[in-house]
Design a protein around this motif. Structure first.
Motif, PDB file in Angstrom:
ATOM      1  N   ILE A 234       2.109   1.748  -3.477  1.00  0.00           N
ATOM      2  CA  ILE A 234       1.067   2.246  -4.372  1.00  0.00           C
ATOM      3  C   ILE A 234       0.813   3.721  -4.108  1.00  0.00           C
ATOM      4  N   GLU A 235       0.835   4.107  -2.831  1.00  0.00           N
ATOM      5  CA  GLU A 235       0.615   5.518  -2.514  1.00  0.00           C
ATOM      6  C   GLU A 235       1.814   6.367  -2.882  1.00  0.00           C
ATOM      7  N   THR A 236       3.005   5.808  -2.791  1.00  0.00           N
ATOM      8  CA  THR A 236       4.217   6.570  -3.101  1.00  0.00           C
ATOM      9  C   THR A 236       4.264   6.909  -4.595  1.00  0.00           C
ATOM     10  N   PHE A 237       3.943   5.944  -5.436  1.00  0.00           N
ATOM     11  CA  PHE A 237       4.012   6.182  -6.882  1.00  0.00           C
ATOM     12  C   PHE A 237       2.673   6.608  -7.475  1.00  0.00           C
ATOM     13  N   HIS A 238       1.632   6.765  -6.642  1.00  0.00           N
ATOM     14  CA  HIS A 238       0.290   7.189  -7.063  1.00  0.00           C
ATOM     15  C   HIS A 238      -0.265   6.267  -8.152  1.00  0.00           C
ATOM     16  N   ILE A 239      -0.232   4.967  -7.891  1.00  0.00           N
ATOM     17  CA  ILE A 239      -0.711   3.987  -8.861  1.00  0.00           C
ATOM     18  C   ILE A 239      -2.157   3.653  -8.536  1.00  0.00           C
ATOM     19  N   ASP A 240      -3.020   3.719  -9.578  1.00  0.00           N
ATOM     20  CA  ASP A 240      -4.429   3.347  -9.419  1.00  0.00           C
ATOM     21  C   ASP A 240      -4.588   1.934  -9.963  1.00  0.00           C
TER      22      ASP A 240
ATOM     23  N   ASP B  76       0.826  -1.207   0.000  1.00  0.00           N
ATOM     24  CA  ASP B  76       0.000   0.000   0.000  1.00  0.00           C
ATOM     25  C   ASP B  76       0.861   1.259   0.000  1.00  0.00           C
ATOM     26  N   SER B  77       1.970   1.202   0.714  1.00  0.00           N
ATOM     27  CA  SER B  77       2.859   2.372   0.717  1.00  0.00           C
ATOM     28  C   SER B  77       3.489   2.585  -0.656  1.00  0.00           C
TER      29      SER B  77
END
Length: 162
Positions: free
Chosen positions: A5-11, A2-3
């Protein structure tokens, strides 16, 4: 995760949709562009291989034809040489025959001329003997101052001529 995904702003939904779109594009490209292109490439490869095989076959036929040509030329030269040798032998034989015939003709002419000369010589000698005999008879008649009879005349002529 999750970190990350949030770090690279992946949807995730967008990522799945892009993967599905990529699969669809790959499928479309495969079926409408890559597959026909591969088919054309295979056909071209087969044509090229067939052309290469035909070229090899033609080259082999050409080499065989050249070998046949050389063999035919060689045979023709041998045959021509045989014909020339045969012709030369016939010409030489003909020449010898003509020389023999010419020698025989020349010999016949010479013999004929010799015979003519012998005949003429005999005639000349005969005439000469006759004239000498007449001259002897006339000389004797003048010396003896009388005519001789035939028998005495002939005996005297024989003695003088021989």
């Amino acid at each position: 995760m999750d970190s990350l995904i949030e770090t690279f702003h992946i949807d995730l939904r967008l990522l799945v949709a892009q993967m599905i779109n990529f699969a669809i594009v790959i499928s479309v490209l495969y079926f409408f562009a890559l597959k026909p292109l591969m088919k054309v490439m295979d056909e071209r490869s087969k044509k090229i291989e067939k052309s290469i095989e035909e070229a090899k076959s033609i080259e082999e036929k050409l080499q065989k034809t050249n070998a046949d040509y050389k063999e035919a030329m060689s045979n023709a030269k041998k045959e021509a040489n045989l014909i020339m040798e045969k012709t030369n032998a016939q010409a030489e034989e003909r020449k010898e025959e003509m020389l023999k015939k010419a020698k025989l003709e020349i010999g016949a002419v010479i013999n004929e001329e010799k015979a003519k000369m012998q005949t003429e010589k005999a005639e000349v000698l005969k005439e000469l003997k006759k004239e000498v005999a007449e001259m002897v008879v006339s000389s004797l008649e003048k010396v003896l101052d009388k005519n001789l009879d035939d028998k005495t005349d002939k005996e005297l002529i024989k003695k003088i001529v021989e």
